[in-house]
Design a protein around this motif. Structure first.
Motif, PDB file in Angstrom:
ATOM      1  N   ALA A  39      57.970 -26.274 -14.515  1.00 57.05           N
ATOM      2  CA  ALA A  39      58.865 -26.073 -15.662  1.00 57.05           C
ATOM      3  C   ALA A  39      60.205 -26.764 -15.412  1.00 57.05           C
ATOM      4  CB  ALA A  39      59.061 -24.584 -15.922  1.00 57.05           C
ATOM      5  N   LYS A  40      60.726 -26.631 -14.172  1.00 57.26           N
ATOM      6  CA  LYS A  40      61.997 -27.273 -13.800  1.00 57.26           C
ATOM      7  C   LYS A  40      61.880 -28.790 -13.855  1.00 57.26           C
ATOM      8  CE  LYS A  40      64.233 -24.119 -10.548  1.00 57.26           C
ATOM      9  NZ  LYS A  40      65.589 -23.993 -11.081  1.00 57.26           N
ATOM     10  N   LEU A  41      60.820 -29.317 -13.235  1.00 54.05           N
ATOM     11  CA  LEU A  41      60.660 -30.766 -13.160  1.00 54.05           C
ATOM     12  C   LEU A  41      60.417 -31.367 -14.543  1.00 54.05           C
ATOM     13  CD1 LEU A  41      58.404 -31.071  -9.968  1.00 54.05           C
ATOM     14  CD2 LEU A  41      60.836 -31.692 -10.185  1.00 54.05           C
ATOM     15  N   HIS A  42      59.641 -30.648 -15.342  1.00 52.53           N
ATOM     16  CA  HIS A  42      59.314 -31.123 -16.684  1.00 52.53           C
ATOM     17  C   HIS A  42      60.597 -31.320 -17.485  1.00 52.53           C
ATOM     18  CE1 HIS A  42      57.605 -30.782 -20.826  1.00 52.53           C
ATOM     19  NE2 HIS A  42      56.572 -31.394 -20.276  1.00 52.53           N
ATOM     20  N   ARG A  43      61.501 -30.345 -17.345  1.00 52.87           N
ATOM     21  CA  ARG A  43      62.797 -30.406 -18.037  1.00 52.87           C
ATOM     22  C   ARG A  43      63.657 -31.537 -17.459  1.00 52.87           C
ATOM     23  NH1 ARG A  43      65.219 -25.784 -16.434  1.00 52.87           N
ATOM     24  NH2 ARG A  43      63.331 -24.632 -16.917  1.00 52.87           N
ATOM     25  N   ALA A  44      63.745 -31.546 -16.109  1.00 55.94           N
ATOM     26  CA  ALA A  44      64.636 -32.503 -15.455  1.00 55.94           C
ATOM     27  C   ALA A  44      64.190 -33.951 -15.686  1.00 55.94           C
ATOM     28  CB  ALA A  44      64.706 -32.202 -13.956  1.00 55.94           C
ATOM     29  N   LEU A  45      62.884 -34.151 -15.796  1.00 55.17           N
ATOM     30  CA  LEU A  45      62.368 -35.512 -15.975  1.00 55.17           C
ATOM     31  C   LEU A  45      62.285 -35.892 -17.453  1.00 55.17           C
ATOM     32  CD1 LEU A  45      59.532 -35.276 -13.314  1.00 55.17           C
ATOM     33  CD2 LEU A  45      61.472 -36.862 -13.183  1.00 55.17           C
ATOM     34  N   ASP A 152      64.518 -15.921  -9.245  1.00 56.44           N
ATOM     35  CA  ASP A 152      65.393 -14.815  -9.650  1.00 56.44           C
ATOM     36  C   ASP A 152      65.664 -14.887 -11.153  1.00 56.44           C
ATOM     37  OD1 ASP A 152      67.412 -16.614 -10.171  1.00 56.44           O
ATOM     38  OD2 ASP A 152      68.560 -16.189  -8.353  1.00 56.44           O
ATOM     39  N   ALA A 153      66.462 -13.918 -11.633  1.00 52.21           N
ATOM     40  CA  ALA A 153      66.663 -13.780 -13.075  1.00 52.21           C
ATOM     41  C   ALA A 153      67.304 -15.030 -13.686  1.00 52.21           C
ATOM     42  CB  ALA A 153      67.514 -12.553 -13.357  1.00 52.21           C
ATOM     43  N   SER A 154      68.084 -15.752 -12.880  1.00 52.20           N
ATOM     44  CA  SER A 154      68.754 -16.934 -13.428  1.00 52.20           C
ATOM     45  C   SER A 154      67.883 -18.181 -13.335  1.00 52.20           C
ATOM     46  CB  SER A 154      70.073 -17.167 -12.671  1.00 52.20           C
ATOM     47  OG  SER A 154      69.777 -17.572 -11.345  1.00 52.20           O
ATOM     48  N   GLY A 155      66.649 -18.027 -12.791  1.00 46.47           N
ATOM     49  CA  GLY A 155      65.751 -19.159 -12.698  1.00 46.47           C
ATOM     50  C   GLY A 155      65.834 -19.895 -11.372  1.00 46.47           C
ATOM     51  N   GLN A 156      66.689 -19.423 -10.452  1.00 42.94           N
ATOM     52  CA  GLN A 156      66.823 -20.056  -9.130  1.00 42.94           C
ATOM     53  C   GLN A 156      65.589 -19.787  -8.276  1.00 42.94           C
ATOM     54  OE1 GLN A 156      69.569 -21.589  -7.171  1.00 42.94           O
ATOM     55  NE2 GLN A 156      70.130 -22.249  -9.231  1.00 42.94           N
ATOM     56  N   LEU A 157      65.097 -20.841  -7.627  1.00 37.50           N
ATOM     57  CA  LEU A 157      63.936 -20.688  -6.755  1.00 37.50           C
ATOM     58  C   LEU A 157      64.370 -20.557  -5.308  1.00 37.50           C
ATOM     59  CD1 LEU A 157      61.539 -23.403  -8.267  1.00 37.50           C
ATOM     60  CD2 LEU A 157      61.598 -20.947  -8.731  1.00 37.50           C
ATOM     61  N   SER A 158      63.642 -19.690  -4.564  1.00 34.54           N
ATOM     62  CA  SER A 158      63.935 -19.588  -3.134  1.00 34.54           C
ATOM     63  C   SER A 158      62.655 -19.246  -2.377  1.00 34.54           C
ATOM     64  CB  SER A 158      64.979 -18.500  -2.894  1.00 34.54           C
ATOM     65  OG  SER A 158      64.493 -17.263  -3.361  1.00 34.54           O
ATOM     66  N   PHE A 159      62.596 -19.680  -1.122  1.00 34.62           N
ATOM     67  CA  PHE A 159      61.445 -19.379  -0.276  1.00 34.62           C
ATOM     68  C   PHE A 159      61.739 -18.171   0.606  1.00 34.62           C
ATOM     69  CE2 PHE A 159      59.804 -23.837  -0.772  1.00 34.62           C
ATOM     70  CZ  PHE A 159      58.517 -23.470  -1.158  1.00 34.62           C
ATOM     71  N   GLN A 160      60.680 -17.407   0.880  1.00 34.31           N
ATOM     72  CA  GLN A 160      60.777 -16.324   1.847  1.00 34.31           C
ATOM     73  C   GLN A 160      59.661 -16.511   2.855  1.00 34.31           C
ATOM     74  OE1 GLN A 160      60.516 -12.855  -0.727  1.00 34.31           O
ATOM     75  NE2 GLN A 160      62.282 -12.025   0.370  1.00 34.31           N
ATOM     76  N   LEU A 161      60.006 -16.311   4.127  1.00 31.53           N
ATOM     77  CA  LEU A 161      58.978 -16.392   5.165  1.00 31.53           C
ATOM     78  C   LEU A 161      58.451 -14.988   5.412  1.00 31.53           C
ATOM     79  CD1 LEU A 161      57.639 -18.408   7.174  1.00 31.53           C
ATOM     80  CD2 LEU A 161      59.268 -17.572   8.871  1.00 31.53           C
ATOM     81  N   VAL A 162      57.131 -14.809   5.238  1.00 30.30           N
ATOM     82  CA  VAL A 162      56.537 -13.482   5.405  1.00 30.30           C
ATOM     83  C   VAL A 162      55.599 -13.527   6.600  1.00 30.30           C
ATOM     84  CG1 VAL A 162      55.102 -11.717   4.323  1.00 30.30           C
ATOM     85  CG2 VAL A 162      56.711 -13.052   2.932  1.00 30.30           C
TER      86      VAL A 162
END
Lengths: 168, 319
Positions: A39-45, A152-162
């Motif tokens: 979704a992010k890339l589609h918009r950005a491109l 998150d709610a603002s659309g920010q992506l983040s990784f978590q190591l589990v």
């Protein structure tokens, strides 16, 4: 280990992909993480073809062992993919089984001209002959570790190591 | 005792009845069916989930529509389907139900879809498999006697949710021969479990079970009164064989009081939907103008039934 910054990797993918996209490019995200990135890339491109979404639950090869994912979502491919140039997006490339399932599903919609794969992270550990054309970052993880993408709610992506408890 | 439909983890492993199933399981079936519905719109209407599995359709009682939709559902899941019309085979030669099951199990069956005139037959089969410790064979009830028709109940819920979005503000009326209807029972259990605040049953005293209020429904004998302000009208088939007994004077008489005509439907809300499990008797329980009218969703019910049965088969087969 330094956990990769998902937003930085998204930007890196955008830069790699930008020179090769054409009006015929159809971007398809693999549910869930891949869909967020797509979704992010589609918009950005600024792609004009509609964005597709795949939930590969009906195509998994471990159904006999784990059953059906109770949270299965609809796949939505809102464009004819016969002869399309598909750019498949996922968050983490690991065994390659998700990509195999995604390709099987895509072929039930039609015969694409080509399929390229873009992933934020290639973590090694391949069990099938699958490679990404575009990769944000390559790193090596242990089998008991997994890298989970969150939004998150603002659309920010983040990784978590589990760290998984039952080490196999 | 454990609900015989659930495995030790509380997951659905057989579908025998909607009664006693938690809301979460019903919702999960409807959500999964939603995902399968889009498979039916594709170029290739198949997914590989049940590839290599053998599904036996055991129809001890005739039903073209239900058997066909189960067959399509299984084939869209890539299963191999074997249709057995038992009326014409072993049972008529005197083989017992469980002997038939043991023989088919020996043929490496993975699922039995069972339609039987006797209430409880699918339970008997599931219990038998559970007692033998057979966990890899799943049983789906495709209608047993007057007891239950859970996949019809679920596809009715899918249809209602599709058109009304939400169960929490609805009034639903079920009209006709409630007494002999397994569909009515499954619908009532499903509607109350999913939180529909008002479920009404409408029919003559002779075709309503005694004490049906205990299922949490409001009883009406006057159809015009009962349809007032409802969002959903579920018509039931009047089985012609009932006419032979003393339950009803005649089909014409029934139509006059309980047939769904445009003027009776006008008592319901303007956007009310009309459902019918089929097969319909036009001019007995439903007027052709209504059956073919803009409020009828009877054919979409059939289409949704395939996705719902795909969901039930793939969920049970995976648990």
């Amino acid at each position: 280990m330094l956990i990769p910054d998902a937003e930085v990797l998204c930007e890196s993918l955008r830069r790699q992909i930008a020179p090769v996209v054409s009006p015929a490019t159809v971007m398809i995200g693999v549910h869930t993480g891949g869909a967020w990135i797509a979704a992010k890339l589609h918009r950005a491109l600024g792609l004009t073809t509609p964005l597709g979404l795949l939930d590969i639950s009906f195509y998994r090869d471990d159904f006999a062992r784990v059953g059906l994912n109770p949270q299965v979502k609809k796949s939505a491919i809102p464009i004819d993919i016969e002869n399309a140039e598909i750019l498949l997006i996922d968050d983490v490339l690991y065994t390659g089984r998700t990509v195999r399932a995604a390709m099987n599903e895509l072929f039930d919609y039609g015969r694409p001209k080509k399929i390229d794969l873009a992933v934020l992270v290639d973590r090694g550990g391949r069990e099938l002959p699958v490679a990404a054309r575009f990769t944000g970052e390559t790193l090596i993880l242990e089998a008991h570790q997994s890298l989970n993408l969150a939004q998150d709610a603002s659309g920010q992506l983040s990784f978590q190591l589990v760290e998984k408890k039952d080490r196999t | 005792m454990r609900n015989p439909q659930l495995n030790k983890n509380g997951e659905l492993t057989h579908l025998l009845s909607i009664e006693g199933l938690p809301k979460g399981i019903l919702e999960s079936i409807l959500n999964t069916a939603d995902s399968f519905a889009s498979v039916g719109e594709r170029e290739v209407k198949k997914v590989p989930l049940l590839r290599g599995k053998s599904v036996f359709n055991l129809f001890f009682e005739n039903s073209t529509r239900t058997r066909t939709t189960f067959e399509i559902a299984a084939k869209r899941l890539s299963a191999d389907v074997i249709n057995l019309n038992i009326n014409a085979s072993s049972a008529s030669k005197g083989e017992s139900l469980l002997d038939t099951i043991d023989n088919l199990s020996a043929m490496q069956a993975d699922m039995f879809v069972v339609r039987h005139a006797q209430s409880g037959a699918p339970y008997l089969i599931a219990q038998h498999l559970n007692n033998l410790g057979v966990e890899h064979i799943h049983v789906v009830n495709a209608g047993d006697g007057r007891h239950a028709h859970p996949t019809q109940g679920l596809l009715d819920m899918y249809t209602i949710r599709h058109y009304k979005k939400d169960f929490s503000n609805l009034t639903v009326a079920i009209v006709g021969d409630i007494l002999h209807s397994r569909v009515a029972r499954s619908d009532i259990h499903a509607l109350t479990t999913l939180g529909v605040p008002e479920v009404r049953v409408i029919g003559p005293r002779t075709l309503l079970p005694a004490h049906i209020e205990q299922m949490g429904v409001r009883v009406f004998h006057d159809m015009a009164e009962g349809l007032k302000g409802v969002d959903v009208v579920i018509m039931l088939r009047l089985q012609s064989e009932r006419m032979k007994g003393a339950l009803l004077p005649s089909a014409q008489e029934f139509y006059k009081s309980y047939g769904l005509t445009p003027d009776k439907l006008a008592r319901a809300k303007g956007d009310a939907i009309v459902m019918h499990p089929g097969p319909m008797n036009r001019g007995v329980e439903i007027d052709s103008t209504v059956a073919d009218g803009g409020q009828a969703v009877i054919l979409p019910q059939v289409t949704f039934g395939i996705a719902v049965r795909m969901a039930v088969m793939s969920i049970t087969a995976g648990n």
